[in-house]
Design an enzyme around this catalytic site. Structure first.
Site, PDB file in Angstrom:
ATOM      1  N   LYS A 196      39.474  44.455  52.503  1.00 56.47           N
ATOM      2  CA  LYS A 196      38.017  44.304  51.885  1.00 56.47           C
ATOM      3  C   LYS A 196      37.627  45.797  51.662  1.00 56.47           C
ATOM      4  O   LYS A 196      36.916  46.013  50.603  1.00 56.47           O
ATOM      5  CB  LYS A 196      37.233  43.718  52.908  1.00 56.47           C
ATOM      6  CG  LYS A 196      35.635  43.571  52.464  1.00 56.47           C
ATOM      7  CD  LYS A 196      35.434  42.614  51.128  1.00 56.47           C
ATOM      8  CE  LYS A 196      34.000  42.704  50.586  1.00 56.47           C
ATOM      9  NZ  LYS A 196      34.043  41.893  49.411  1.00 56.47           N
ATOM     10  N   CYS A 206      40.977  49.150  58.959  1.00 64.31           N
ATOM     11  CA  CYS A 206      40.937  48.397  59.989  1.00 64.31           C
ATOM     12  C   CYS A 206      39.643  48.114  60.689  1.00 64.31           C
ATOM     13  O   CYS A 206      38.505  48.664  60.335  1.00 64.31           O
ATOM     14  CB  CYS A 206      42.007  49.281  60.918  1.00 64.31           C
ATOM     15  SG  CYS A 206      43.261  49.832  60.480  1.00 64.31           S
ATOM     16  N   GLU A 210      37.016  41.213  34.910  1.00 63.29           N
ATOM     17  CA  GLU A 210      36.815  40.744  36.020  1.00 63.29           C
ATOM     18  C   GLU A 210      37.140  39.480  36.282  1.00 63.29           C
ATOM     19  O   GLU A 210      37.787  39.200  37.364  1.00 63.29           O
ATOM     20  CB  GLU A 210      35.077  41.058  36.249  1.00 63.29           C
ATOM     21  CG  GLU A 210      34.646  40.405  37.523  1.00 63.29           C
ATOM     22  CD  GLU A 210      35.335  41.080  38.572  1.00 63.29           C
ATOM     23  OE1 GLU A 210      35.764  42.266  38.481  1.00 63.29           O
ATOM     24  OE2 GLU A 210      34.999  40.403  39.934  1.00 63.29           O
ATOM     25  N   ASN A 231      40.833  54.044  62.803  1.00 64.26           N
ATOM     26  CA  ASN A 231      40.776  53.446  61.508  1.00 64.26           C
ATOM     27  C   ASN A 231      40.820  54.908  60.796  1.00 64.26           C
ATOM     28  O   ASN A 231      39.985  55.803  60.778  1.00 64.26           O
ATOM     29  CB  ASN A 231      39.652  52.994  60.951  1.00 64.26           C
ATOM     30  CG  ASN A 231      39.556  52.372  59.705  1.00 64.26           C
ATOM     31  OD1 ASN A 231      40.292  52.499  59.008  1.00 64.26           O
ATOM     32  ND2 ASN A 231      38.358  52.367  59.176  1.00 64.26           N
ATOM     33  N   GLY A 232      41.767  55.062  59.559  1.00 64.77           N
ATOM     34  CA  GLY A 232      41.763  56.303  58.873  1.00 64.77           C
ATOM     35  C   GLY A 232      43.302  56.773  58.537  1.00 64.77           C
ATOM     36  O   GLY A 232      44.178  55.823  58.914  1.00 64.77           O
ATOM     37  N   LYS A 264      39.808  38.727  39.400  1.00 62.16           N
ATOM     38  CA  LYS A 264      39.500  37.726  40.352  1.00 62.16           C
ATOM     39  C   LYS A 264      40.737  36.707  40.273  1.00 62.16           C
ATOM     40  O   LYS A 264      41.224  36.425  41.500  1.00 62.16           O
ATOM     41  CB  LYS A 264      38.313  36.901  40.008  1.00 62.16           C
ATOM     42  CG  LYS A 264      37.503  36.696  41.131  1.00 62.16           C
ATOM     43  CD  LYS A 264      36.383  37.529  41.470  1.00 62.16           C
ATOM     44  CE  LYS A 264      37.071  39.016  41.694  1.00 62.16           C
ATOM     45  NZ  LYS A 264      35.995  39.882  42.224  1.00 62.16           N
ATOM     46  N   ARG A 275      38.686  43.378  57.435  1.00 61.06           N
ATOM     47  CA  ARG A 275      38.929  44.927  57.148  1.00 61.06           C
ATOM     48  C   ARG A 275      40.323  44.883  57.290  1.00 61.06           C
ATOM     49  O   ARG A 275      41.015  46.019  57.076  1.00 61.06           O
ATOM     50  CB  ARG A 275      38.016  45.751  58.468  1.00 61.06           C
ATOM     51  CG  ARG A 275      36.855  46.037  57.752  1.00 61.06           C
ATOM     52  CD  ARG A 275      36.213  46.744  58.851  1.00 61.06           C
ATOM     53  NE  ARG A 275      36.804  48.243  58.487  1.00 61.06           N
ATOM     54  CZ  ARG A 275      36.287  49.210  57.726  1.00 61.06           C
ATOM     55  NH1 ARG A 275      35.284  48.792  57.005  1.00 61.06           N
ATOM     56  NH2 ARG A 275      36.876  50.624  57.552  1.00 61.06           N
ATOM     57  N   TRP A 333      45.315  46.962  59.065  1.00 54.80           N
ATOM     58  CA  TRP A 333      45.695  46.991  57.688  1.00 54.80           C
ATOM     59  C   TRP A 333      46.694  48.050  57.422  1.00 54.80           C
ATOM     60  O   TRP A 333      46.139  49.161  57.568  1.00 54.80           O
ATOM     61  CB  TRP A 333      44.772  46.648  56.599  1.00 54.80           C
ATOM     62  CG  TRP A 333      45.109  46.599  55.220  1.00 54.80           C
ATOM     63  CD1 TRP A 333      45.204  45.332  54.776  1.00 54.80           C
ATOM     64  CD2 TRP A 333      45.579  47.571  54.161  1.00 54.80           C
ATOM     65  NE1 TRP A 333      45.838  45.553  53.459  1.00 54.80           N
ATOM     66  CE2 TRP A 333      45.807  46.878  53.322  1.00 54.80           C
ATOM     67  CE3 TRP A 333      45.492  49.025  54.214  1.00 54.80           C
ATOM     68  CZ2 TRP A 333      46.042  47.457  51.961  1.00 54.80           C
ATOM     69  CZ3 TRP A 333      45.815  49.756  53.304  1.00 54.80           C
ATOM     70  CH2 TRP A 333      46.086  48.939  52.073  1.00 54.80           C
ATOM     71  N   GLU A 337      43.807  38.260  41.903  1.00 56.24           N
ATOM     72  CA  GLU A 337      43.800  38.507  43.209  1.00 56.24           C
ATOM     73  C   GLU A 337      43.835  37.435  44.291  1.00 56.24           C
ATOM     74  O   GLU A 337      44.392  37.624  45.260  1.00 56.24           O
ATOM     75  CB  GLU A 337      42.290  39.038  43.403  1.00 56.24           C
ATOM     76  CG  GLU A 337      41.862  40.065  44.534  1.00 56.24           C
ATOM     77  CD  GLU A 337      40.576  40.202  44.498  1.00 56.24           C
ATOM     78  OE1 GLU A 337      39.637  40.259  43.817  1.00 56.24           O
ATOM     79  OE2 GLU A 337      40.280  41.462  45.496  1.00 56.24           O
ATOM     80  N   HIS A 345      47.800  42.480  18.268  1.00 59.53           N
ATOM     81  CA  HIS A 345      48.486  43.924  18.116  1.00 59.53           C
ATOM     82  C   HIS A 345      49.499  43.735  19.408  1.00 59.53           C
ATOM     83  O   HIS A 345      50.043  44.914  19.708  1.00 59.53           O
ATOM     84  CB  HIS A 345      47.447  44.971  18.570  1.00 59.53           C
ATOM     85  CG  HIS A 345      46.338  45.289  17.392  1.00 59.53           C
ATOM     86  ND1 HIS A 345      46.761  45.588  15.995  1.00 59.53           N
ATOM     87  CD2 HIS A 345      45.238  44.612  17.255  1.00 59.53           C
ATOM     88  CE1 HIS A 345      45.787  45.713  15.272  1.00 59.53           C
ATOM     89  NE2 HIS A 345      44.664  45.067  15.822  1.00 59.53           N
TER      90      HIS A 345
HETATM   91  O1  M6R Z   1      33.742  48.504  48.005  1.00 56.57           O
HETATM   92  P1  M6R Z   1      33.958  48.779  46.722  1.00 56.57           P
HETATM   93  O2  M6R Z   1      32.934  48.322  45.906  1.00 56.57           O
HETATM   94  O3  M6R Z   1      34.161  50.358  46.367  1.00 56.57           O
HETATM   95  O4  M6R Z   1      35.430  48.242  46.488  1.00 56.57           O
HETATM   96  C1  M6R Z   1      36.123  48.576  45.215  1.00 56.57           C
HETATM   97  C2  M6R Z   1      37.194  47.536  45.150  1.00 56.57           C
HETATM   98  O5  M6R Z   1      38.053  47.716  46.311  1.00 56.57           O
HETATM   99  C3  M6R Z   1      36.813  46.130  45.097  1.00 56.57           C
HETATM  100  O6  M6R Z   1      35.819  45.876  44.098  1.00 56.57           O
HETATM  101  C4  M6R Z   1      38.154  45.215  44.740  1.00 56.57           C
HETATM  102  O7  M6R Z   1      38.346  45.398  43.512  1.00 56.57           O
HETATM  103  C5  M6R Z   1      37.678  43.656  45.151  1.00 56.57           C
HETATM  104  N1  M6R Z   1      38.584  43.222  46.072  1.00 56.57           N
HETATM  105  C6  M6R Z   1      37.723  42.678  43.997  1.00 56.57           C
HETATM  106  O8  M6R Z   1      37.394  41.440  44.245  1.00 56.57           O
END
Ligand code: M6R
Length: 612
Positions: free
Chosen positions: A607, A2, A485, A100-101, A489, A27, A74, A492, A508
């Protein structure tokens, strides 16, 4: 996960808090709220929805109030509703706090407080128990009450508290969640993240785990867990405020994609000696003897950073002759990894706050291993707890979908591999020179790719892709982690279900899903396996799949075999992942744009993932 802000001074607190919260919406953004300290009472405004909604609700009403705290959430415990939004209050609304936590023992604390008979709860959150605990322990000194309250708590917190009884005072506590205090002239600020403060101050103090701060307009006092005062160093933040804003682009994600040439250049700057064509990583305090004595490397990370680690594995193994294992951080500690005493653990994390990555780091250190962190955030938990740190200099990344942080993680891994390969005597002069020359060309090549995409080639394939709910990314060797990756993306931000396969695996199983028109994005940058990948592309063609190839200049043989193709500038194939990732980012971006999804803040994601 958060965003937290606090202000005490002589200006209208509401405006400053709202402004700070807007910078922190990455956040968390399912609800937002403020608690403001009026004369002898607290005024609470909170609801599900965005910070902009909150701004509209309070507009012009509280300009006389000069102390307050704010939060953007969040959800973890309890749905994103008005009642569950922060700040949370004690029964009498004399104490309010943002958190936050996670409070792991919240249920037993709730039972204990309920049994006492003088506390009743309104929300489903774990946080609310903290407000009642502070109320329970309050005896005229907010700091003392907060210390007693958190002593009862198991879990993580960045906690910011005010009370109607102590005008002008804000008390904070930190354990496993980031919190900074910003210094102004007769005013002071609190935030979970630096971007919230940049418009007001660049002077900050970072709270460490177990520390508390008592903040008023005139002073900041920091204490350790035993109540002893701490004389903490003040840091000067050099980030440009513009860098934390969108800078003319429609989305942070596109802005961050466009910043990649500069981010990559910045990450190499001062680490490459361009005259001698050498890598200089003397900032990592590991002697050549220590590097030579290494027996294995373990890379641990999550999400995109994990994919960077997969590229890093192949690169490090090739250039250093060390075996490398890569783990998803959330699995690492639960599989009882075999760690040798001469092994090195590398954790990769953009935010430096990812809970699973941090736990992996702690596990490795507990077993006596050295941990090297690759991170983007100075002062983050990962950077402070690791033995060695290699920063990526990508600047703040705001879009939830990671782009420039990923590319700079790759570059950091290449630099490390050349450095280790040199120290271990694996790389000869010529190899080092050619790798350094290759690295030096990357910013220019990235800029060329970003110019090339303006031709619209990618966008027209995305028109096709956007109509589908399933897509595949395929590649072999170093192209495979880039495919992974690319798939992450796309899913996501466009919400298309995308899967990545090592191209040879198609037959396979997944080939059963290839029918007329199914989008398949093929990465073809590795000369050694080009024929093999082309055979796999033909398998897709034969079933009517629509293949878009991302390939290197000079690989003309690919052009005739696919529906459309994007050419990358020529580069040594070991460096190709830095270039080939960019068209996959743009494919995700344009497809999401066509589908009208929320690009910078995809649903259900945040994030910085500071919970397990
Ligand atoms: O801050 P971090 O690099 O540790 O975050 C890891 C993942 O949460 C982050 O890379 C996530 O997969 C991204 N949203 C992907 O775009």
């Amino acid at each position: 996960m958060c965003g937290i802000v606090g202000y005490t001074g002589s200006k209208a607190a509401g405006e400053i808090l709202i402004d700070g919260l807007k910078k922190l919406e990455y956040r968390g953004y399912d609800s937002a709220g403020l608690a403001m300290q009026a004369e002898h009472k607290l005024i609470i405004n909170k609801a599900a929805g965005s910070v902009a909604d909150l701004e509209k609700r309070i507009e012009g009403q509280f300009d006389h109030i000069t102390v307050g705290i704010g939060h953007t959430r969040w959800a973890t415990h309890g749905k994103p509703t008005d009642i569950n939004a922060h700040p949370h209050c004690s029964c009498c609304e004399e104490f309010a706090l943002v958190h936050n936590g996670i409070i792991e023992n919240h249920q037993s604390l709730r039972n204990w407080l309920t049994e006492k008979g003088n506390h009743s709860f309104t929300s489903e959150t774990d946080t609310e128990v903290l407000a009642h605990l502070v109320e329970e322990y309050y005896n005229g000194d907010l700091l003392a009450a907060v210390r007693q309250a958190v002593a009862r708590v198991e879990g993580s917190y960045a906690l910011v508290v005010i009370t109607a009884h102590e005008p002008g005072r804000i008390v904070c506590a930190r354990q496993d969640s980031p919190l900074v205090v910003g210094m102004g002239e007769n005013e002071n600020f609190i935030a979970s993240d630096i971007p919230a403060l940049l418009a007001y101050t660049r002077k900050i103090k970072v709270l460490e785990d177990g520390e508390f701060a008592s903040v008023s307009a005139a002073e900041i006092n920091i204490f350790d867990a035993h109540g002893n005062g701490i004389d903490k160093e003040m840091l000067e933040v050099s980030w440009d405020i513009e860098a934390a804003e969108k800078g003319g682009y429609d989305h942070f994600m596109l802005k961050e994609i466009m910043e990649q040439p500069a981010a990559v250049r910045e990450t190499m700057r001062q680490r490459i000696n361009f005259a001698d064509k050498k890598v200089d990583l003397s900032e990592i305090e590991l002697s050549y003897e220590e590097i030579a004595a290494l027996e294995k490397i373990h890379i641990v990370a999550c999400g995109t950073a994990y994919h960077a680690g997969l590229v890093g594995k192949t690169v490090l193994e090739k250039l250093t002759a060390l075996p490398v294992e890569v783990d998803v951080a959330s699995e690492f500690r639960y599989r009882d990894p075999l760690l040798g005493k001469n092994d090195l653990v590398i954790v990769i994390s953009q935010s430096g706050e990812t809970a699973d990555t941090l736990a992996a780091l702690r596990l490795a250190r507990k077993q006596g291993l050295k941990v090297l962190a690759i991170t983007n955030v100075v002062g983050s938990s990962v950077s402070r707890e690791a033995d060695l740190v290699l920063y990526t200099w990508a600047g703040p990344e705001i879009a939830v979908a990671s782009t420039k942080a990923y590319l700079t993680q790759l570059v950091a891994l290449y630099l490390l591999a050349v450095h280790f390969g040199t120290a271990r005597g694996v790389l000869g002069e010529n190899s080092i020179t050619s790798l350094v020359e290759g690295l030096t060309t990357l910013p220019g090549h990235l800029a060329a790719i970003l110019r090339e995409e303006k031709t619209g080639k990618l966008r027209s394939y995305c028109e096709h892709l956007a109509k589908w709910d399933n897509a595949f990314f395929v590649g072999r060797n170093l192209d495979f982690p880039v495919a992974m990756e690319g798939a992450l993306k796309l899913k996501e931000i466009s919400y298309i279900h995308a899967e990545a396969y090592a191209a040879g695996e198609l037959k396979h199983g997944p080939l059963a899903l290839i029918v007329e028109g199914v989008p398949v994005i093929a990465l073809v940058t590795q000369k050694s396996v080009i024929e093999k990948t082309l055979s796999n592309i033909q398998e897709v063609n034969a079933r009517g799949g629509a293949v878009f190839a991302i390939t290197s200049e000079g690989f003309d043989v690919v052009d005739d075999q696919v529906e459309s193709v994007f050419h990358l500038p020529p580069v040594e194939e070991i460096l190709a992942p830095v270039l080939s990732a960019v068209p996959t980012q743009l494919i995700a971006y344009y497809t999401a744009l066509i589908r009208g999804s929320s690009i910078d803040k995809p649903r259900n994601l945040a994030k910085s993932v500071t919970v397990e």
